[in-house]
Design a protein around this motif. Structure first.
Motif, PDB file in Angstrom:
ATOM      1  N   UNK A  66      19.905  14.331  12.208  1.00  0.00           N
ATOM      2  CA  UNK A  66      21.201  13.658  12.059  1.00  0.00           C
ATOM      3  C   UNK A  66      21.094  12.401  11.202  1.00  0.00           C
ATOM      4  N   UNK A  67      19.896  11.985  10.904  1.00  0.00           N
ATOM      5  CA  UNK A  67      19.618  10.786  10.121  1.00  0.00           C
ATOM      6  C   UNK A  67      20.142   9.520  10.806  1.00  0.00           C
ATOM      7  N   UNK A  68      20.281   9.603  12.130  1.00  0.00           N
ATOM      8  CA  UNK A  68      20.744   8.453  12.896  1.00  0.00           C
ATOM      9  C   UNK A  68      19.723   7.327  12.869  1.00  0.00           C
ATOM     10  N   UNK A  69      18.449   7.672  12.744  1.00  0.00           N
ATOM     11  CA  UNK A  69      17.409   6.638  12.690  1.00  0.00           C
ATOM     12  C   UNK A  69      17.631   5.755  11.466  1.00  0.00           C
ATOM     13  N   UNK A  70      17.888   6.379  10.321  1.00  0.00           N
ATOM     14  CA  UNK A  70      18.133   5.621   9.094  1.00  0.00           C
ATOM     15  C   UNK A  70      19.371   4.732   9.248  1.00  0.00           C
ATOM     16  N   UNK A  71      20.403   5.299   9.847  1.00  0.00           N
ATOM     17  CA  UNK A  71      21.640   4.537  10.015  1.00  0.00           C
ATOM     18  C   UNK A  71      21.438   3.381  10.994  1.00  0.00           C
ATOM     19  N   UNK A  72      20.677   3.615  12.050  1.00  0.00           N
ATOM     20  CA  UNK A  72      20.389   2.558  13.011  1.00  0.00           C
ATOM     21  C   UNK A  72      19.647   1.415  12.336  1.00  0.00           C
ATOM     22  N   UNK A  75      22.096  -0.573  10.183  1.00  0.00           N
ATOM     23  CA  UNK A  75      22.955  -1.435  11.007  1.00  0.00           C
ATOM     24  C   UNK A  75      22.154  -2.624  11.524  1.00  0.00           C
ATOM     25  N   UNK A  76      20.949  -2.359  12.000  1.00  0.00           N
ATOM     26  CA  UNK A  76      20.121  -3.413  12.582  1.00  0.00           C
ATOM     27  C   UNK A  76      19.710  -4.453  11.551  1.00  0.00           C
ATOM     28  N   UNK A  77      19.525  -4.034  10.316  1.00  0.00           N
ATOM     29  CA  UNK A  77      19.091  -4.947   9.256  1.00  0.00           C
ATOM     30  C   UNK A  77      20.077  -6.100   9.069  1.00  0.00           C
ATOM     31  N   UNK A  78      21.347  -5.778   9.099  1.00  0.00           N
ATOM     32  CA  UNK A  78      22.343  -6.827   8.875  1.00  0.00           C
ATOM     33  C   UNK A  78      23.004  -7.319  10.152  1.00  0.00           C
ATOM     34  N   UNK A  79      22.611  -6.770  11.273  1.00  0.00           N
ATOM     35  CA  UNK A  79      23.265  -7.126  12.534  1.00  0.00           C
ATOM     36  C   UNK A  79      24.472  -6.230  12.755  1.00  0.00           C
ATOM     37  N   UNK A  80      24.817  -6.028  13.990  1.00  0.00           N
ATOM     38  CA  UNK A  80      25.925  -5.140  14.342  1.00  0.00           C
ATOM     39  C   UNK A  80      27.235  -5.911  14.247  1.00  0.00           C
ATOM     40  N   UNK A  81      28.076  -5.503  13.298  1.00  0.00           N
ATOM     41  CA  UNK A  81      29.381  -6.154  13.212  1.00  0.00           C
ATOM     42  C   UNK A  81      30.432  -5.270  13.888  1.00  0.00           C
ATOM     43  N   UNK A  82      31.656  -5.753  13.965  1.00  0.00           N
ATOM     44  CA  UNK A  82      32.708  -5.052  14.706  1.00  0.00           C
ATOM     45  C   UNK A  82      32.987  -3.659  14.164  1.00  0.00           C
TER      46      UNK A  82
END
Length: 117
Positions: A66-72, A75-82
């Motif tokens: 699902x490539x969720x690891x890449x997406x996670x 997201x984590x690199x820049x912090x989780x925004x709204x």
């Protein structure tokens, strides 16, 4: 559960877990006596070692594809925004579902011999 109702104190269960090499006792005691565990550890089932291992494999394969690891990581690199919060929550829910059979293997099969057929 003790004869006559109730549960043994935590220190007694801790000694039993160490003596009998039975982490499942610790899990059951925490599940029955402490409500907070459900916020951290998903409910586990004592499945066969083969069923748990197959579930780990299938969920891990799906998660990786699902490539969720890449997406996670993105997201984590820049912090989780709204605007990313819902996606982040879905990814962590998928990870929790992947953790369940891993924990089942650890809790119910860690210190056992081969499963009886």
């Amino acid at each position: 559960m003790k004869p006559g109702g109730g549960f043994p104190p935590g220190d007694v269960v801790e000694r039993m877990v160490a003596c009998y090499h039975a982490p499942a006792l610790a899990y059951r005691h925490l599940r029955e006596t402490g409500g907070l565990i459900s916020y951290v550890v998903p409910e586990l089932e004592a499945r066969s070692v083969l069923e748990s291992a197959v579930r780990v494999y299938l969920l891990l394969t799906r998660f990786t594809k699902s490539q969720a690891v890449d997406r996670l990581l993105e997201i984590a690199e820049g912090g989780v925004d709204q605007r990313e919060q819902a996606e982040f929550n879905q990814i962590t829910a998928d990870l929790r579902e992947l953790a369940r059979p891993c924990l089942e293997l650890d809790v119910f099969w860690r210190d056992t011999g081969k499963e009886e057929l």
